[in-house]
Scaffold this motif. Sequence first.
Motif, PDB file in Angstrom:
ATOM      1  N   LEU A  37       0.815  -1.202   0.165  1.00 23.87           N
ATOM      2  CA  LEU A  37      -0.012   0.155  -0.155  1.00 23.87           C
ATOM      3  C   LEU A  37       0.912   1.364  -0.032  1.00 23.87           C
ATOM      4  O   LEU A  37       0.434   2.355  -0.738  1.00 23.87           O
ATOM      5  CB  LEU A  37      -0.954  -0.145   1.132  1.00 23.87           C
ATOM      6  N   PRO A  38       1.834   1.316   0.966  1.00 29.63           N
ATOM      7  CA  PRO A  38       2.728   2.612   0.715  1.00 29.63           C
ATOM      8  C   PRO A  38       3.339   3.036  -0.532  1.00 29.63           C
ATOM      9  O   PRO A  38       3.505   4.236  -0.851  1.00 29.63           O
ATOM     10  CB  PRO A  38       3.778   2.401   1.645  1.00 29.63           C
ATOM     11  N   VAL A  39       3.404   1.947  -1.587  1.00 31.35           N
ATOM     12  CA  VAL A  39       4.007   2.200  -2.878  1.00 31.35           C
ATOM     13  C   VAL A  39       3.014   2.944  -3.458  1.00 31.35           C
ATOM     14  O   VAL A  39       3.398   3.849  -4.452  1.00 31.35           O
ATOM     15  CB  VAL A  39       4.373   0.952  -3.541  1.00 31.35           C
ATOM     16  N   SER A  40       1.656   3.188  -3.448  1.00 33.97           N
ATOM     17  CA  SER A  40       0.694   3.785  -4.213  1.00 33.97           C
ATOM     18  C   SER A  40       0.410   4.874  -3.225  1.00 33.97           C
ATOM     19  O   SER A  40      -0.275   5.810  -3.790  1.00 33.97           O
ATOM     20  CB  SER A  40      -0.581   2.830  -4.251  1.00 33.97           C
ATOM     21  N   GLY A  41       0.862   5.366  -2.190  1.00 30.90           N
ATOM     22  CA  GLY A  41       0.839   6.353  -1.458  1.00 30.90           C
ATOM     23  C   GLY A  41       1.795   7.435  -1.956  1.00 30.90           C
ATOM     24  O   GLY A  41       2.340   7.441  -2.985  1.00 30.90           O
ATOM     25  N   ASN A  42       2.077   8.547  -0.954  1.00 31.12           N
ATOM     26  CA  ASN A  42       2.878   9.528  -1.245  1.00 31.12           C
ATOM     27  C   ASN A  42       3.702   9.960  -0.049  1.00 31.12           C
ATOM     28  O   ASN A  42       3.491   9.456   1.141  1.00 31.12           O
ATOM     29  CB  ASN A  42       2.091  10.839  -1.458  1.00 31.12           C
ATOM     30  N   ASP A  72       1.861  21.251  -3.510  1.00 28.12           N
ATOM     31  CA  ASP A  72       2.086  22.053  -2.311  1.00 28.12           C
ATOM     32  C   ASP A  72       0.852  22.258  -1.626  1.00 28.12           C
ATOM     33  O   ASP A  72      -0.032  23.238  -1.985  1.00 28.12           O
ATOM     34  CB  ASP A  72       2.895  23.264  -2.718  1.00 28.12           C
ATOM     35  N   GLU A  73       0.710  21.805  -0.301  1.00 33.41           N
ATOM     36  CA  GLU A  73      -0.501  21.907   0.398  1.00 33.41           C
ATOM     37  C   GLU A  73      -0.388  23.162   1.698  1.00 33.41           C
ATOM     38  O   GLU A  73      -1.187  23.173   2.433  1.00 33.41           O
ATOM     39  CB  GLU A  73      -1.068  20.824   0.779  1.00 33.41           C
ATOM     40  N   GLY A  74       0.823  23.816   1.701  1.00 32.80           N
ATOM     41  CA  GLY A  74       1.123  24.724   2.447  1.00 32.80           C
ATOM     42  C   GLY A  74       1.580  24.367   3.699  1.00 32.80           C
ATOM     43  O   GLY A  74       2.995  24.556   3.677  1.00 32.80           O
ATOM     44  N   GLU A  75       1.012  23.664   4.378  1.00 28.93           N
ATOM     45  CA  GLU A  75       1.589  23.007   5.651  1.00 28.93           C
ATOM     46  C   GLU A  75       2.692  21.783   5.325  1.00 28.93           C
ATOM     47  O   GLU A  75       3.535  21.359   6.097  1.00 28.93           O
ATOM     48  CB  GLU A  75       0.630  22.442   6.801  1.00 28.93           C
ATOM     49  N   TYR A  76       2.329  21.074   4.101  1.00 32.50           N
ATOM     50  CA  TYR A  76       3.175  20.002   3.744  1.00 32.50           C
ATOM     51  C   TYR A  76       3.247  19.909   2.167  1.00 32.50           C
ATOM     52  O   TYR A  76       2.318  20.436   1.562  1.00 32.50           O
ATOM     53  CB  TYR A  76       2.772  18.692   4.216  1.00 32.50           C
ATOM     54  N   LYS A  77       4.056  19.489   1.564  1.00 34.59           N
ATOM     55  CA  LYS A  77       4.006  18.879   0.267  1.00 34.59           C
ATOM     56  C   LYS A  77       3.778  17.364   0.083  1.00 34.59           C
ATOM     57  O   LYS A  77       4.068  16.662   1.073  1.00 34.59           O
ATOM     58  CB  LYS A  77       5.435  19.330  -0.540  1.00 34.59           C
ATOM     59  N   ILE A  78       2.956  17.098  -1.097  1.00 36.00           N
ATOM     60  CA  ILE A  78       2.648  15.816  -1.228  1.00 36.00           C
ATOM     61  C   ILE A  78       3.321  15.333  -2.254  1.00 36.00           C
ATOM     62  O   ILE A  78       3.502  15.859  -3.448  1.00 36.00           O
ATOM     63  CB  ILE A  78       1.060  15.662  -1.657  1.00 36.00           C
ATOM     64  N   VAL A  79       4.150  14.180  -2.252  1.00 34.85           N
ATOM     65  CA  VAL A  79       5.274  13.952  -3.345  1.00 34.85           C
ATOM     66  C   VAL A  79       4.957  12.241  -3.757  1.00 34.85           C
ATOM     67  O   VAL A  79       5.284  11.621  -2.837  1.00 34.85           O
ATOM     68  CB  VAL A  79       6.478  14.117  -2.658  1.00 34.85           C
ATOM     69  N   PRO A  80       4.533  12.009  -4.937  1.00 33.62           N
ATOM     70  CA  PRO A  80       4.465  10.733  -5.346  1.00 33.62           C
ATOM     71  C   PRO A  80       5.845  10.132  -5.327  1.00 33.62           C
ATOM     72  O   PRO A  80       6.719  10.647  -5.533  1.00 33.62           O
ATOM     73  CB  PRO A  80       3.973  10.797  -6.806  1.00 33.62           C
ATOM     74  N   VAL A  81       5.920   8.885  -4.743  1.00 31.43           N
ATOM     75  CA  VAL A  81       7.007   8.049  -4.502  1.00 31.43           C
ATOM     76  C   VAL A  81       7.579   6.994  -5.724  1.00 31.43           C
ATOM     77  O   VAL A  81       8.781   6.400  -5.711  1.00 31.43           O
ATOM     78  CB  VAL A  81       6.928   7.375  -3.212  1.00 31.43           C
ATOM     79  N   ILE A  82       6.575   6.675  -6.553  1.00 28.90           N
ATOM     80  CA  ILE A  82       6.981   5.668  -7.828  1.00 28.90           C
ATOM     81  C   ILE A  82       6.072   6.105  -8.863  1.00 28.90           C
ATOM     82  O   ILE A  82       5.091   6.800  -8.896  1.00 28.90           O
ATOM     83  CB  ILE A  82       6.761   4.394  -7.269  1.00 28.90           C
ATOM     84  N   ALA A  83       6.572   5.768 -10.315  1.00 30.02           N
ATOM     85  CA  ALA A  83       6.037   5.741 -11.421  1.00 30.02           C
ATOM     86  C   ALA A  83       6.459   4.706 -12.256  1.00 30.02           C
ATOM     87  O   ALA A  83       7.467   4.165 -11.990  1.00 30.02           O
ATOM     88  CB  ALA A  83       6.374   7.049 -12.058  1.00 30.02           C
ATOM     89  N   LEU A  84       5.537   4.297 -13.269  1.00 23.91           N
ATOM     90  CA  LEU A  84       6.009   3.174 -14.150  1.00 23.91           C
ATOM     91  C   LEU A  84       5.718   3.592 -15.443  1.00 23.91           C
ATOM     92  O   LEU A  84       4.558   4.305 -15.635  1.00 23.91           O
ATOM     93  CB  LEU A  84       5.190   2.029 -13.651  1.00 23.91           C
TER      94      LEU A  84
END
Length: 456
Positions: free
Chosen positions: A74-79, A137-149
Amino acid sequence: MSMTTILDTCLIAPPPGQAAELSVPLTSSDIIWLHFHPIRRLLFYEYPFSKPYFLETLVSKLKHSLSLTLKHYLPVSGNLIYPSNTEKMPVIRYVPGDSVSFTIAESSNDFNNLIGNHARDANMLYDFVPQIPPVKDEGEYKIVPVIALQVTLFPGHGICIGFANLHCLGDASSIVGFILAWASISKSGCENELLREKGEFLPIFDRSAFSTSELAVDSMYWKLMGEGPLISSTFPLPTNKVRATFIFDQANIKWLKDLVLAKKPDLVQVSSFVVTTSFVWSCLVRSGDATGEEVDGNVLEYFAFAVDARARRNPPLPANYFGNCLGYGMAKIKHEELVRDEGFVIAAEAVAEDINNRVNNKDELSKRSENLLSDLQKFIGIRVLGVSGSPKFDLYDADFGWGRARKLEVVSIDGEKYSMSLCKSRDSDGGLEVGLSLPKERMEAFTSIFVNGLIH
């Protein structure tokens, strides 16, 4: 002009009904890689797919098997959740709706040229490397994808599956485990085979094995690292490099071992890894001299390599722990010694002694793991050859249903001044395969020294 066309980019999520949310804290071993470029690997498969079969059958099969695999990862599909305030710790978080970017492409590039071992333009491979989606960029934090295929069709010849992941997601042991799991489900068509064959090896994301003192180190590392900008997910092109692959068969390796032991009969740990990497290291440094590079003879040359520290921790972590758990080995030699005729033997002695005295000493390796951040900062600006990959992880075994991979390319070594990829040889039982990315003149000099050095 690109000879590759993007046909579609979609998002693949785990099947519905998974956990409401899963947050995996980053340990210090993950945090040190936050500002490192993504790791990029390409696997080429020789199989004469037609375009209709590729689009109507194969792509849907890959999507379905990827979704089933993500159920266990699951974390692989997370951020990556990257706080703007270092009082809060970064995590890799999965919430329902998270997914993985999956690109489908078609290329008219020369497939046989791409899978060759000869020197060829490194830029050619970037058509097949997936792009990690942009940071939000959500202000308090950034959301960064961890993988791409990405999967790319070469009609009538084969396909390439490309992987790009943030290093903070996991080390080679973790990412290769994910790739092999996806291949297993794709080949069998369901997850039952994976559960039957590898059930006990499914990933463990639990961080509870880390002590309170280690958690304090995590926080310290984050305060030091959290201020820096996130690394760009692309390398600047052109690379101005060529790539080539060099094979060490069993006979080459035995001859190199015998050469070392004839000069150093009491040396222990004279392994295939030691002689292969030491030979490449000595050839690479000598190739610099051959191309007119002027280096003071007293300047130190370094060779650094990662070590899987799971089994070396106290208590040890399970082999299927998903994340980064790395120590490192390090050998150093004066330039003037490494370029001598006996430079290879001197290099092998230095690498073997480091493995024997420090890497295989749990206390010493633990100290190195704890000091990895400060040590990495010391590496900046020094002359060092690094290693990406390991013979312990056999990506050629990733069979998605079309047989073993035909060629592995670790594209991310382009991002280092000097780095080699290392894996088991596909075609030589007991052999090893080394990939290099160098400026053309340097590659020509290296190749000549390499070939002459193995003549016996």
